[in-house]
Scaffold this active site. Structure first.
Site, PDB file in Angstrom:
ATOM      1  N   ASP A 122       0.843  -1.185   0.000  1.00 10.17           N
ATOM      2  CA  ASP A 122       0.000   0.000   0.000  1.00 10.17           C
ATOM      3  C   ASP A 122       0.883   1.242   0.000  1.00 10.17           C
ATOM      4  O   ASP A 122       1.740   1.408   0.873  1.00 10.17           O
ATOM      5  CB  ASP A 122      -0.910  -0.005   1.233  1.00 10.17           C
ATOM      6  CG  ASP A 122      -2.103   0.918   1.080  1.00 10.17           C
ATOM      7  OD1 ASP A 122      -2.343   1.411  -0.037  1.00 10.17           O
ATOM      8  OD2 ASP A 122      -2.804   1.147   2.077  1.00 10.17           O
ATOM      9  N   HIS A 129      -4.149  14.073   0.397  1.00 13.27           N
ATOM     10  CA  HIS A 129      -4.368  13.266   1.599  1.00 13.27           C
ATOM     11  C   HIS A 129      -3.186  13.382   2.553  1.00 13.27           C
ATOM     12  O   HIS A 129      -3.360  13.614   3.763  1.00 13.27           O
ATOM     13  CB  HIS A 129      -4.589  11.809   1.217  1.00 13.27           C
ATOM     14  CG  HIS A 129      -4.622  10.873   2.390  1.00 13.27           C
ATOM     15  ND1 HIS A 129      -5.625  10.900   3.331  1.00 13.27           N
ATOM     16  CD2 HIS A 129      -3.752   9.900   2.793  1.00 13.27           C
ATOM     17  CE1 HIS A 129      -5.397   9.982   4.253  1.00 13.27           C
ATOM     18  NE2 HIS A 129      -4.265   9.366   3.957  1.00 13.27           N
ATOM     19  N   GLU A 195     -10.910   3.886   3.670  1.00 11.33           N
ATOM     20  CA  GLU A 195      -9.944   4.635   2.872  1.00 11.33           C
ATOM     21  C   GLU A 195     -10.262   4.386   1.403  1.00 11.33           C
ATOM     22  O   GLU A 195     -10.251   3.241   0.939  1.00 11.33           O
ATOM     23  CB  GLU A 195      -8.501   4.220   3.182  1.00 11.33           C
ATOM     24  CG  GLU A 195      -8.044   4.679   4.556  1.00 11.33           C
ATOM     25  CD  GLU A 195      -6.532   4.564   4.737  1.00 11.33           C
ATOM     26  OE1 GLU A 195      -5.852   4.049   3.826  1.00 11.33           O
ATOM     27  OE2 GLU A 195      -6.048   4.979   5.806  1.00 11.33           O
ATOM     28  N   GLU A 197      -9.409   4.059  -2.122  1.00 10.79           N
ATOM     29  CA  GLU A 197      -8.177   3.779  -2.857  1.00 10.79           C
ATOM     30  C   GLU A 197      -8.481   3.092  -4.179  1.00 10.79           C
ATOM     31  O   GLU A 197      -9.598   2.635  -4.425  1.00 10.79           O
ATOM     32  CB  GLU A 197      -7.240   2.875  -2.036  1.00 10.79           C
ATOM     33  CG  GLU A 197      -6.875   3.435  -0.670  1.00 10.79           C
ATOM     34  CD  GLU A 197      -5.678   2.737  -0.047  1.00 10.79           C
ATOM     35  OE1 GLU A 197      -4.858   2.163  -0.800  1.00 10.79           O
ATOM     36  OE2 GLU A 197      -5.551   2.772   1.193  1.00 10.79           O
ATOM     37  N   ASP A 230      -9.439   0.294   1.999  1.00 12.54           N
ATOM     38  CA  ASP A 230      -8.490  -0.213   2.986  1.00 12.54           C
ATOM     39  C   ASP A 230      -8.994   0.199   4.371  1.00 12.54           C
ATOM     40  O   ASP A 230      -8.710   1.296   4.853  1.00 12.54           O
ATOM     41  CB  ASP A 230      -7.095   0.353   2.715  1.00 12.54           C
ATOM     42  CG  ASP A 230      -6.035  -0.293   3.582  1.00 12.54           C
ATOM     43  OD1 ASP A 230      -6.226  -1.458   3.978  1.00 12.54           O
ATOM     44  OD2 ASP A 230      -5.009   0.353   3.863  1.00 12.54           O
ATOM     45  N   ARG A 234      -8.349   3.796  13.277  1.00 12.31           N
ATOM     46  CA  ARG A 234      -7.509   4.982  13.483  1.00 12.31           C
ATOM     47  C   ARG A 234      -6.933   5.075  14.896  1.00 12.31           C
ATOM     48  O   ARG A 234      -5.768   5.463  15.070  1.00 12.31           O
ATOM     49  CB  ARG A 234      -8.319   6.248  13.191  1.00 12.31           C
ATOM     50  CG  ARG A 234      -8.791   6.374  11.752  1.00 12.31           C
ATOM     51  CD  ARG A 234      -7.650   6.472  10.788  1.00 12.31           C
ATOM     52  NE  ARG A 234      -8.133   6.716   9.419  1.00 12.31           N
ATOM     53  CZ  ARG A 234      -7.366   6.681   8.352  1.00 12.31           C
ATOM     54  NH1 ARG A 234      -6.076   6.391   8.474  1.00 12.31           N
ATOM     55  NH2 ARG A 234      -7.876   6.910   7.162  1.00 12.31           N
ATOM     56  N   GLN A 237      -4.258   2.494  15.215  1.00  7.01           N
ATOM     57  CA  GLN A 237      -3.107   2.915  14.419  1.00  7.01           C
ATOM     58  C   GLN A 237      -2.282   3.974  15.152  1.00  7.01           C
ATOM     59  O   GLN A 237      -1.038   3.915  15.150  1.00  7.01           O
ATOM     60  CB  GLN A 237      -3.588   3.472  13.074  1.00  7.01           C
ATOM     61  CG  GLN A 237      -2.474   3.899  12.141  1.00  7.01           C
ATOM     62  CD  GLN A 237      -3.013   4.407  10.802  1.00  7.01           C
ATOM     63  OE1 GLN A 237      -4.214   4.323  10.533  1.00  7.01           O
ATOM     64  NE2 GLN A 237      -2.149   4.922   9.969  1.00  7.01           N
ATOM     65  N   LYS A 250      -4.403  -2.066  10.153  1.00  5.52           N
ATOM     66  CA  LYS A 250      -4.615  -2.168   8.718  1.00  5.52           C
ATOM     67  C   LYS A 250      -4.855  -3.592   8.234  1.00  5.52           C
ATOM     68  O   LYS A 250      -5.199  -3.789   7.061  1.00  5.52           O
ATOM     69  CB  LYS A 250      -3.382  -1.616   7.987  1.00  5.52           C
ATOM     70  CG  LYS A 250      -3.147  -0.136   8.207  1.00  5.52           C
ATOM     71  CD  LYS A 250      -4.137   0.695   7.416  1.00  5.52           C
ATOM     72  CE  LYS A 250      -3.720   2.154   7.407  1.00  5.52           C
ATOM     73  NZ  LYS A 250      -4.578   2.966   6.540  1.00  5.52           N
ATOM     74  N   THR A 254      -9.174  -5.598   3.749  1.00  4.02           N
ATOM     75  CA  THR A 254      -8.981  -4.705   2.614  1.00  4.02           C
ATOM     76  C   THR A 254      -9.889  -5.194   1.489  1.00  4.02           C
ATOM     77  O   THR A 254      -9.681  -6.289   0.968  1.00  4.02           O
ATOM     78  CB  THR A 254      -7.511  -4.700   2.147  1.00  4.02           C
ATOM     79  OG1 THR A 254      -6.669  -4.333   3.238  1.00  4.02           O
ATOM     80  CG2 THR A 254      -7.306  -3.744   0.991  1.00  4.02           C
ATOM     81  N   GLU A 360     -10.387  12.608   7.422  1.00  3.87           N
ATOM     82  CA  GLU A 360     -10.318  13.933   6.807  1.00  3.87           C
ATOM     83  C   GLU A 360     -11.683  14.616   6.754  1.00  3.87           C
ATOM     84  O   GLU A 360     -11.798  15.814   7.024  1.00  3.87           O
ATOM     85  CB  GLU A 360      -9.757  13.816   5.390  1.00  3.87           C
ATOM     86  CG  GLU A 360      -8.325  13.335   5.328  1.00  3.87           C
ATOM     87  CD  GLU A 360      -7.961  12.887   3.926  1.00  3.87           C
ATOM     88  OE1 GLU A 360      -7.458  13.723   3.160  1.00  3.87           O
ATOM     89  OE2 GLU A 360      -8.214  11.704   3.589  1.00  3.87           O
TER      90      GLU A 360
END
Length: 415
Positions: A122, A129, A195, A197, A230, A234, A237, A250, A254, A360
């Site tokens: 990844d 971002h 996420e 992606e 993904d 948070r 993490q 993570k 996915t 975000e």
């Protein structure tokens, strides 16, 4: 060229697309390779004899790895013949009995992972971002880390937890630090996120350990693209990523879309590569345009609520191209194998409605996102379904279908 297969208005899968997928049906449970056309799937195992002998075994396989390994020229041959078979007046058009077994309703099919994914990497290639996250945690003056504009930042992910669209994801357990400076606690993730992606599959024969893939060679190593979510914990993490980066936050899951859209289908929608300053090192430079105008939309559907669009972004916002990602990944001589999956990282645009994550969109939980009615979110709740769509628009539409996943409650921990 026109096709005899009915293509509904606004379909993701016209004759110009022809993405690959792996599917099964209730009356024929073995997995096989198909191509999406309108609301149908062309079962390539049924029509394999129409293709050159050297690709027939790959078309009868239960995953795309063998076709991926055959390389660029084989992909072109298969695409050309597939398009010919689906064209009005073809042998398949004139053989109605063959059509009955070769063309399957998508509604009758179960989709599976398109390849055996040996390795998954990844990247972190969206400048908007990366800047947003940097501003949140380090301030505007230090938004981008010093290395960010010099190389495509990335990490090795967990291939075993890559799942096909529609697979539910349980809210993970983990260690978090609710208050800075306090001892950690163990329990369900509170700040669960998506996420937005995209990712691509590596194709062509593997480079040997010690051999590099140049940016010039890399274009023939990209088999095709998929949508990706993904999933990210948070709060887990934040506590665990120092000093070695993402780990259990993570590997919870996915999700990828089942249809792999080829570079050939995307080429008419190519746009200039994102401007890069400073100029990259020579091994990362390329003149070839390898950026695409792919609209990306994220919806959230609460268990008891209205499906609402929360983000509208675009693939074209990526700073680092897929060719540069491949070149950097292999500059040490790392061997890339057919079926390896390389992801973009979260794709955010310039405006707040184009951010590619709840982190975000809620700006680290300081803003509330309306989902219609009385529903609001800062991060994902149990029962929420995240739906990602992607498509190119022009004289025709090239789409990826959907990448869906529903958040289920945490599986209780038992000692």
């Amino acid at each position: 060229m026109s096709t005899f297969v009915d293509i509904p208005v606004g379909s993701d899968f016209p004759l110009q697309n022809l993405p690959y997928g792996v599917f099964s049906t209730a009356n024929k449970v073995n997995r096989r390779i198909g191509v999406a056309i309108g609301e149908k799937i062309l079962d390539l195992s049924v029509v394999a004899t129409f293709y050159p002998e050297y690709v027939q075994n790959a078309l009868r396989a239960d995953v795309l790895n063998e076709l991926m390994e055959l390389g660029y020229d084989a992909w072109n041959d298969v695409r050309r013949i597939t398009k010919s078979l689906l064209t009005t007046g073809s042998d398949l058009h004139q053989n109605t009995e063959l059509q009955k077994i070769a063309l399957i309703n998508q509604s009758d099919a179960q989709m599976h992972l398109p390849a055996k994914i040996g390795d998954y990497t990844d990247f972190y290639s969206s400048i908007h971002h990366a800047t947003n996250v940097g501003v949140m945690f380090r301030g505007k003056e230090n938004a981008l880390m010093p290395n960010w504009k010099w190389l495509p930042v990335g990490y090795h992910g967990r291939a075993s937890s890559v799942v096909v669209s529609g697979t539910p994801i349980n809210r993970p357990l983990g260690q978090t630090q609710p208050v800075d400076g306090a001892d950690p606690v163990f329990g369900p993730c509170r700040l669960f996120d998506f996420e937005l992606e995209m990712a691509f599959f590596i194709g062509g024969p593997a480079n040997k350990l010690g051999e590099r893939v140049t940016t010039k060679e890399a274009a023939k190593r990209v088999f095709g693209f998929v949508l990706m979510n993904d999933w990210s914990a948070r709060d887990v993490q934040k506590w665990e990523y120092v000093p070695l980066g993402p780990f259990t936050a993570k590997n919870v899951g996915t999700s990828i879309s089942p249809w792999v859209v080829t570079v050939a289908a995307l080429e008419p929608f190519a746009v200039p590569n994102f401007p890069q300053d400073p100029k990259p090192f020579p091994y990362l430079q390329h003149d070839e345009v390898f950026n695409f105008d792919i609209n990306l939309i994220v919806d959230i559907k609460p268990e008891k609520g209205t499906q609402t669009t929360v983000s509208q972004s675009n693939y074209k916002y990526l700073y680092w191209t897929a060719l540069q990602q491949i070149a950097h990944h292999s500059v040490t001589g790392c061997n890339l194998n057919p079926g390896d999956l390389l992801a973009s990282g979260t794709i955010s645009g310039e405006t707040s409605d184009s951010y590619g994550s709840m982190l975000e969109l809620s700006w680290k939980g300081t803003r509330t996102i309306s989902l219609g009615g009385n529903e609001t979110r800062k991060f994902l709740q149990d029962g929420d379904e995240v739906i990602i769509r992607g498509f190119c628009n022009g004289e025709y539409r090239i789409g990826f279908g959907e990448c869906r996943g529903k958040v289920l409650p945490t599986i209780p921990f038992e000692n």
